[in-house]
Design an enzyme around this catalytic site. Structure first.
Site, mmCIF file in Angstrom:
data_model
loop_
_atom_site.group_PDB
_atom_site.id
_atom_site.type_symbol
_atom_site.label_atom_id
_atom_site.label_comp_id
_atom_site.label_asym_id
_atom_site.label_seq_id
_atom_site.Cartn_x
_atom_site.Cartn_y
_atom_site.Cartn_z
ATOM 1 N N LYS A 176 -12.121 -0.049 -1.401
ATOM 2 C CA LYS A 176 -11.238 0.791 -2.213
ATOM 3 C C LYS A 176 -11.814 0.855 -3.642
ATOM 4 O O LYS A 176 -12.749 1.601 -3.864
ATOM 5 C CB LYS A 176 -9.814 0.232 -2.144
ATOM 6 C CG LYS A 176 -9.302 0.196 -0.688
ATOM 7 C CD LYS A 176 -7.883 -0.254 -0.593
ATOM 8 C CE LYS A 176 -7.468 -0.557 0.842
ATOM 9 N NZ LYS A 176 -7.424 0.580 1.736
ATOM 10 N N HIS A 232 -5.352 -3.761 -2.380
ATOM 11 C CA HIS A 232 -5.136 -2.733 -3.402
ATOM 12 C C HIS A 232 -5.148 -3.291 -4.818
ATOM 13 O O HIS A 232 -4.976 -2.548 -5.786
ATOM 14 C CB HIS A 232 -3.823 -1.989 -3.149
ATOM 15 C CG HIS A 232 -3.941 -1.028 -2.010
ATOM 16 N ND1 HIS A 232 -4.447 0.241 -2.147
ATOM 17 C CD2 HIS A 232 -3.663 -1.188 -0.698
ATOM 18 C CE1 HIS A 232 -4.452 0.839 -0.977
ATOM 19 N NE2 HIS A 232 -3.979 -0.001 -0.075
ATOM 20 N N SER A 234 0.796 -1.222 0.000
ATOM 21 C CA SER A 234 0.000 0.000 0.000
ATOM 22 C C SER A 234 0.832 1.276 0.000
ATOM 23 O O SER A 234 0.354 2.316 -0.433
ATOM 24 C CB SER A 234 -0.950 0.011 1.196
ATOM 25 O OG SER A 234 -0.239 -0.183 2.392
HETATM 26 C C1 PLP Z 1 -2.848 -3.700 2.128
HETATM 27 C C2 PLP Z 1 -4.119 -3.405 2.861
HETATM 28 N N1 PLP Z 1 -4.804 -4.415 3.419
HETATM 29 C C3 PLP Z 1 -5.959 -4.202 4.070
HETATM 30 C C4 PLP Z 1 -6.481 -2.935 4.201
HETATM 31 C C5 PLP Z 1 -7.745 -2.738 4.971
HETATM 32 O O1 PLP Z 1 -8.832 -2.578 4.115
HETATM 33 P P1 PLP Z 1 -10.132 -1.809 4.604
HETATM 34 O O2 PLP Z 1 -9.906 -0.356 4.370
HETATM 35 O O3 PLP Z 1 -11.229 -2.408 3.802
HETATM 36 O O4 PLP Z 1 -10.275 -2.095 6.074
HETATM 37 C C6 PLP Z 1 -5.828 -1.853 3.634
HETATM 38 C C7 PLP Z 1 -6.431 -0.505 3.716
HETATM 39 O O5 PLP Z 1 -6.038 0.404 4.291
HETATM 40 C C8 PLP Z 1 -4.604 -2.085 2.954
HETATM 41 O O6 PLP Z 1 -3.921 -1.068 2.434
#
Ligand code: PLP
Length: 393
Positions: free
Chosen positions: A241, A210, A182
Site C-alpha cells: 500500500k 493501512h 480498512s
Molecule cells: C487491514 C488489511 N490487512 C491486510 C491486507 C492485505 O495486504 P496485501 O494487499 O499486502 O495482501 C489488507 C489489504 O487489502 C488490509 O486492508
C-alpha cells in the site's frame, strides 16, 4: 452433453445483478497515480492504497530496474529451498531496524502474512479474540488454525476483556486487532488492548497494513503512534500500500520469526518475491526515512478532503486516517453514487455487503500525498453535485 456442474454460479451471478451488486473490474490504463485513466476515462483516483504516491516514485522504479538487471526477473524458488536471495535478507534486516524489533520475515503479501502467521502459531486447542471488523486475511488465518474464534464488538476493549476473563488461564490466547480498519479508517484501541493482553497473558497481534507508511514517526505504524513498542508481540505490515510495491511482513522476536520460517505455509510453499520487488521496498524505506515531508503532505490532504466532505453533510463515520468512507446505507445506493461519480470524473469505489454490513454500504475514498488541492477540490465539487442529485445531502 453432460450438465454443467458449475451452472449454479450463473444463478449466483444473476442474483448479484438483480441486487445491483455485480461489478466489472475497472481497468487501469497506464500508471497508478492521483489522476489516472480507468476504462478509458481520466478520473481523479480516490480508490488506490498508494498513500504516498510511491508506486511511481523514481527511486523505487530505478531500484527495481537495477535489481532486475543485476539479479534477474524472478527468484526461482520458495524461500526455504533456493529462493532466499541476499536482497530478501537485506530487506528483512532493514525492516527490523525500522520497526525497532529483533527480527522480520517478509511474505508475498499482507494477506499471506496474516493468514500464514495466525494459522502457524495457533492450534485447535487455542482461542482467538478478534475485533468484528478485522481484515479477511485474519479471519481466514483463524479458520485455518482451527482455534476457537471469539469476536468482540468493534473497538470495544471491555467486551474483549470479558471474553478473556472467562477463559481458562492455561489456554493459549491471541488478541488481535487491525491498526487501521480498512473500510472505516478508524484506529484500533491499541493501548487498552495491550493492557488487557498483559493482564490475561494473551499474545497481542496488530495488523498495521493501512498504518504502514502512514502513522507513527516516518510511517512506522500505530505501534509507534501509540508508543506501545515492546507490548505488541506480533506486528504485521504491508509493502503493497503506502510502500508502493508488494508484500507483507511480520515483525517480532527472533524466535517468532524463526518459527515462521519453519511453519508459515505461504512462506514454505510459495515462491519468494522477484528481486525488483525487494529492491523497490528497500527504496521505499529510504524514502520514508529521507523524505518524511511526503507523509506530511498525505495528512495535509487528508484534513482538507475530510473537512470538505463533512462540511457538506455527508456521513463519514469515525475515520481517523486517509481512508474516509461516505456511508449511504443500501448497497445499490453506494454503487449508484460510485457510478455517477465515475461519470463525472471521480473514481471512489462502492463497497457493500459482505465486505461491510448490509445497512452500511458506502463509497470509500482514499486521498494520497500525490493529489493536488485542485484535484481534491474537483472531487469535492463532484461529491456535492452527485450527493445532491441522489438526495444524500
Ligand atoms: C487491514 C488489511 N490487512 C491486510 C491486507 C492485505 O495486504 P496485501 O494487499 O499486502 O495482501 C489488507 C489489504 O487489502 C488490509 O486492508
Amino acid at each position: 452433453m453432460r450438465p454443467d456442474p458449475l451452472a449454479f454460479l450463473s444463478a449466483e451471478l444473476d442474483n448479484l445483478k438483480q441486487q445491483g451488486l455485480h461489478r466489472s473490474l475497472r481497468v487501469l490504463q497506464g500508471r497508478q497515480q492521483a489522476t489516472s485513466a480507468f476504462d478509458g476515462k481520466t478520473v481523479v483516483n480516490l480508490s488506490s492504497n498508494n498513500y504516498l504516491g510511491l508506486t511511481t516514485h523514481p527511486r523505487l522504479i530505478d531500484s527495481a530496474l537495477a535489481a532486475t538487471r543485476e539479479f534477474g526477473a524472478g527468484s526461482g524458488s520458495v524461500r526455504t529451498i533456493a529462493g532466499t536471495m541476499a536482497i530478501h535478507m537485506e530487506l528483512e534486516r532493514r525492516l527490523a531496524t525500522f520497526k525497532k524489533v529483533e527480527s522480520v520475515v517478509v511474505f508475498q503479501s499482507g494477506f499471506a502474512a496474516n493468514a500464514g502467521t495466525v494459522s502457524a502459531i495457533l492450534t485447535k486447542d487455542d482461542v482467538v479474540i478478534s475485533d468484528e471488523l478485522n481484515h479477511a486475511s485474519i479471519i481466514d488465518g483463524c479458520r485455518l488454525s482451527r482455534a476457537a474464534i471469539k469476536v468482540f464488538p468493534h473497538k470495544d476493549p471491555d467486551a474483549a476483556r470479558k471474553i478473556l476473563k472467562d477463559l481458562p488461564a492455561s489456554q493459549r490466547k491471541l488478541l488481535i486487532t487491525d491498526g487501521v480498519f480498512s473500510m472505516d479508517g478508524d484506529v484500533g484501541a491499541l493501548p487498552e488492548l495491550c493492557d488487557i493482553a498483559e493482564e490475561f497473558g494473551a499474545i497481542m497481534m496488530v495488523d498495521d497494513a493501512h498504518a504502514s507508511g502512514v502513522f507513527g514517526k516516518n510511517g512506522r505504524g500505530t505501534i509507534d503512534h501509540f508508543n506501545v513498542h515492546g507490548r505488541v508481540d506480533i506486528q504485521v505490515g504491508t509493502l503493497s500500500k503506502a510502500m508502493g510495491a508488494l508484500g507483507g511482513y511480520v515483525a517480532g522476536s527472533h524466535d517468532l520469526i524463526d518459527f515462521l520460517y519453519h511453519r508459515a505455509r505461504p512462506f514454505l510453499f510459495s515462491t519468494s518475491h522477484p528481486p525488483a520487488v525487494a529492491a523497490a521496498c528497500l527504496a521505499a524505506l529510504d524514502v520514508l526515512e529521507q523524505e518524511p515531508e511526503i507523509i506530511e503532505r498525505l495528512w495535509d490532504n487528508t484534513r482538507f478532503f475530510k473537512k470538505g466532505l463533512e462540511s457538506m453533510g455527508f456521513n463519514t463515520g469515525l475515520s481517523q486516517s486517509p481512508i474516509t468512507p461516505v456511508i449511504v446505507g443500501e448497497g445499490s445506493r453506494a454503487m449508484k453514487l460510485s457510478d455517477r461519480l465515475f461519470q463525472e470524473g471521480v473514481f471512489a469505489s462502492g463497497i457493500a455487503f459482505p465486505t461491510v454490513a448490509r445497512d452500511k454500504a458506502r463509497v470509500r475514498t482514499i486521498v494520497t500525498a500525490a493529489h493536488t488541492k485542485d484535484e481534491l477540490q474537483y472531487a469535492l465539487d463532484k461529491f456535492k453535485l452527485v450527493g445532491t442529485e441522489l438526495g444524500l445531502i
